[in-house]
Design a protein around this motif. Structure first.
Motif, PDB file in Angstrom:
ATOM      1  N   ILE A 212       0.898  -1.168  -0.089  1.00 27.34           N
ATOM      2  CA  ILE A 212       0.040   0.123  -0.034  1.00 27.34           C
ATOM      3  C   ILE A 212       0.971   1.310   0.132  1.00 27.34           C
ATOM      4  CG2 ILE A 212      -1.644   1.164   1.362  1.00 27.34           C
ATOM      5  CD1 ILE A 212      -2.901  -1.334   2.385  1.00 27.34           C
ATOM      6  N   ARG A 213       1.917   1.169   0.641  1.00 24.66           N
ATOM      7  CA  ARG A 213       2.699   2.429   1.011  1.00 24.66           C
ATOM      8  C   ARG A 213       3.390   2.625  -0.383  1.00 24.66           C
ATOM      9  NH1 ARG A 213       4.814   0.264   6.021  1.00 24.66           N
ATOM     10  NH2 ARG A 213       3.783   1.243   7.835  1.00 24.66           N
ATOM     11  N   ASN A 214       3.938   1.639  -1.080  1.00 24.41           N
ATOM     12  CA  ASN A 214       5.040   1.725  -1.951  1.00 24.41           C
ATOM     13  C   ASN A 214       4.597   1.380  -3.522  1.00 24.41           C
ATOM     14  OD1 ASN A 214       6.912   2.569  -0.079  1.00 24.41           O
ATOM     15  ND2 ASN A 214       7.602   0.225   0.082  1.00 24.41           N
ATOM     16  N   ASP A 215       3.457   0.739  -3.763  1.00 18.70           N
ATOM     17  CA  ASP A 215       2.964   0.248  -5.011  1.00 18.70           C
ATOM     18  C   ASP A 215       1.904   0.639  -5.616  1.00 18.70           C
ATOM     19  OD1 ASP A 215       5.664  -0.711  -5.310  1.00 18.70           O
ATOM     20  OD2 ASP A 215       4.947  -2.741  -4.339  1.00 18.70           O
ATOM     21  N   LEU A 216       0.829   0.535  -4.651  1.00 14.57           N
ATOM     22  CA  LEU A 216      -0.555   0.648  -5.286  1.00 14.57           C
ATOM     23  C   LEU A 216      -0.787   2.180  -5.254  1.00 14.57           C
ATOM     24  CD1 LEU A 216      -2.556  -1.807  -2.822  1.00 14.57           C
ATOM     25  CD2 LEU A 216      -1.621  -2.255  -4.986  1.00 14.57           C
ATOM     26  N   THR A 217      -1.455   2.481  -6.298  1.00 19.00           N
ATOM     27  CA  THR A 217      -1.929   3.812  -6.881  1.00 19.00           C
ATOM     28  C   THR A 217      -3.579   4.000  -6.450  1.00 19.00           C
ATOM     29  OG1 THR A 217      -2.714   3.018  -9.105  1.00 19.00           O
ATOM     30  CG2 THR A 217      -0.495   3.968  -8.852  1.00 19.00           C
ATOM     31  N   HIS A 218      -3.719   5.281  -6.125  1.00 20.42           N
ATOM     32  CA  HIS A 218      -5.192   5.471  -5.695  1.00 20.42           C
ATOM     33  C   HIS A 218      -6.010   5.500  -6.768  1.00 20.42           C
ATOM     34  CE1 HIS A 218      -4.214   6.348  -1.199  1.00 20.42           C
ATOM     35  NE2 HIS A 218      -3.322   5.823  -1.764  1.00 20.42           N
ATOM     36  N   PRO A 219      -7.464   5.203  -6.642  1.00 18.56           N
ATOM     37  CA  PRO A 219      -7.963   4.406  -5.807  1.00 18.56           C
ATOM     38  C   PRO A 219      -7.577   3.070  -5.695  1.00 18.56           C
ATOM     39  CG  PRO A 219      -9.523   4.710  -7.274  1.00 18.56           C
ATOM     40  CD  PRO A 219      -8.309   5.550  -7.870  1.00 18.56           C
ATOM     41  N   PHE A 220      -7.521   2.048  -4.540  1.00 18.45           N
ATOM     42  CA  PHE A 220      -7.080   0.741  -4.747  1.00 18.45           C
ATOM     43  C   PHE A 220      -7.970  -0.112  -4.155  1.00 18.45           C
ATOM     44  CE2 PHE A 220      -4.751   2.414  -0.780  1.00 18.45           C
ATOM     45  CZ  PHE A 220      -4.878   1.471   0.038  1.00 18.45           C
TER      46      PHE A 220
END
Length: 486
Positions: free
Chosen positions: A168-176
């Motif tokens: 969540i911190r480093n890879d996922l873009t919003h919205p996820f």
């Protein structure tokens, strides 16, 4: 406003009635704190008593008889929209973490996820060359390895939460959209050693977990009434069938010990969840919906049954359900009925997205409230069940007939009605599931019609063949064996 993120955490085999926010005797302050942040549903129920059945219902928003997953070793249907796929097509970055392989990529449960973490594939078995390469190259795996060698615990729960936070911190873009299944309360009820010791002071084991492995021992207990060999057989799944065939196979002290170890597992689940909750409160609470639930509960000797996958009693079917985040009422307890098939519609509602016309649920925050919940599972082939299941091989002819039957049920606030594929019908009074010996025909007719209207006439199937017939990979077969399924 930007679309909110959504996270679903599924605590496999977690009973609602063991959490303190549900009145349970295990102190679970972190689940309690989430309830204060959002809404707690006191009467939430799974659509079936087993991992694949329940996950397929949650993913599709359909009952098992609708999506076809009425047992294990059945593919998630490709012609029905699933939640991750639906959100992915509407701009969500999607990420999944599996629990048992039964809800993994081999049966299509990776559909719609941009990426998925499956411990049995990504890490390999412990110990192995592949696993130790991961220990050397991945700091999260190295940390988990060190903690395990010292304190024990085999469920990868801490690692999964660490992986999820880092993703969540480093890879996922919003919205996820992220979904994670964790197994701390699943057999073999083996949380890290301090938790077992806290619930059972007369249980002793080597100081460090790695010594158990080297010495080929898992400890001893200062109680002559407890036969640890039988406890181990329950833990590895082989003893489940022996208990189902004859509940006297375990004595009261042994049942109490296993119940205490389950409680220890619940306490561990709460502590590990607490670390994730701190991350959620610090970084996500303003723009992220968090849903915490279980796929099913667990029979712990009640009604002479152990584990899940059998019958539709509340110990197995009732699940915790807590929801927090944007647009969710805070500090609210809801007493109305809820089903896991409602999660799909609820996520779409809270994310301000349309819902596919294929779902049978409805948003839990709509104006309508449920008066009934439905549940079911398919019938097994008796010969396959006897030959290839840890549970079935010890049962006599009449027991095989009973345990192989498919079942459909409907539950209200006052009654539960269950009908089976062997033409048995039972009506129970709620709470307590007291069997009503001479129910009124009009009431039975009404419940029969309810079930037929929603779930249909067919009971579906529950394949129980030899795992080799399903061309399982070595990794998947080991995962299912470790969890006591084969």
């Amino acid at each position: 406003m930007p679309s909110p993120n959504a996270i679903i955490l599924i605590f496999d085999t977690l009973r609602a009635d063991h959490l303190s926010c549900y009145g349970g005797q295990v102190d679970t302050p972190h689940f309690d704190r989430l309830a204060e942040h959002g809404t707690l549903f006191e009467s939430a129920f799974a659509a079936g008593p087993a991992t694949p059945i329940s996950h397929a219902a949650l993913y599709t928003g359909q009952y098992p008889s609708e999506n076809g997953v009425t047992g294990q070793y059945l593919q998630l249907p490709e012609n029905v929209p699933v939640m991750a796929e639906w959100l992915q097509k509407r701009g969500y970055d999607t990420y999944g973490i599996t629990g048992p392989a039964k809800m993994g990529s081999d049966w299509g449960y990776d559909r719609g996820f941009n990426s998925m973490f499956e411990t049995y594939y990504d890490l390999g078995k412990r110990p192995s060359k592949k696993y130790f390469k991961k220990v050397v190259s991945d700091r999260l795996v190295a940390r988990d390895f060190i903690q395990t060698m010292i304190k024990g615990g085999r469920s990868y729960t801490s690692l999964k939460f660490n992986v999820l936070c880092e993703k969540i911190r480093n890879d996922l873009t919003h919205p996820f959209f992220a979904l994670c299944n964790v197994l701390p309360t699943h057999l073999p009820y083996d949380p890290p050693r301090p938790y077992k010791k806290q619930r059972c002071s007369n249980y002793s084991r080597p100081r460090w977990f790695f010594l158990e492995y080297l010495l080929n021992t898992s400890g001893d207990i200062n109680n002559s009434e407890i036969r640890l060999d039988r406890i181990r057989r329950i833990e590895d799944g082989e003893g489940i069938g022996q208990f189902l065939a004859n509940p006297d196979w375990l004595n009261n002290s042994e049942i109490e010990l296993l119940q205490r170890w389950y409680e220890a597992s619940v306490k561990y689940a709460d502590d590990i969840f607490g670390r994730f909750l701190e991350f959620y409160e610090r970084e996500l609470i303003e723009d992220t919906i968090l849903i915490v639930t279980a796929d099913h509960g667990e029979q712990l000797g009640e009604k002479d049954i152990w584990e899940h996958s059998h019958y539709l009693f509340d110990e197995t079917i009732q699940v915790p359900l807590l929801i927090a985040g944007p647009r969710v009422p805070t500090g609210v307890r809801r007493g109305d009925l809820a089903s896991l098939i409602d999660i799909f519609d609820t996520v779409c509602d809270l994310c301000d997205l349309e819902t596919p016309n294929t779902t049978s649920g409805e948003s839990l925050f709509s104006d309508d409230q449920r008066e009934k919940v439905f549940m079911e599972y398919g019938e097994r082939d008796q010969q396959e069940f006897a030959q290839n299941s840890n549970h079935g091989r010890y049962l006599d002819t009449e027991q095989l007939r009973e345990f192989s039957a498919g079942r459909k049920g409907v539950r209200t606030d006052e009654y539960k009605f269950v009908m089976s594929s062997i033409d048995e019908e039972k009506l129970y009074r709620i709470p307590g599931e007291e069997l009503i010996e001479d129910p009124e025909d009009d009431m039975l007719d009404k419940f029969r019609k309810d079930i037929k209207t929603i779930l249909g006439d067919e009971f579906g199937r529950w394949p129980e063949g030899d795992p080799s017939e399903f061309e399982l990979s070595n990794e998947v077969e080991k995962n299912l064996r470790d969890l006591g399924y084969i």
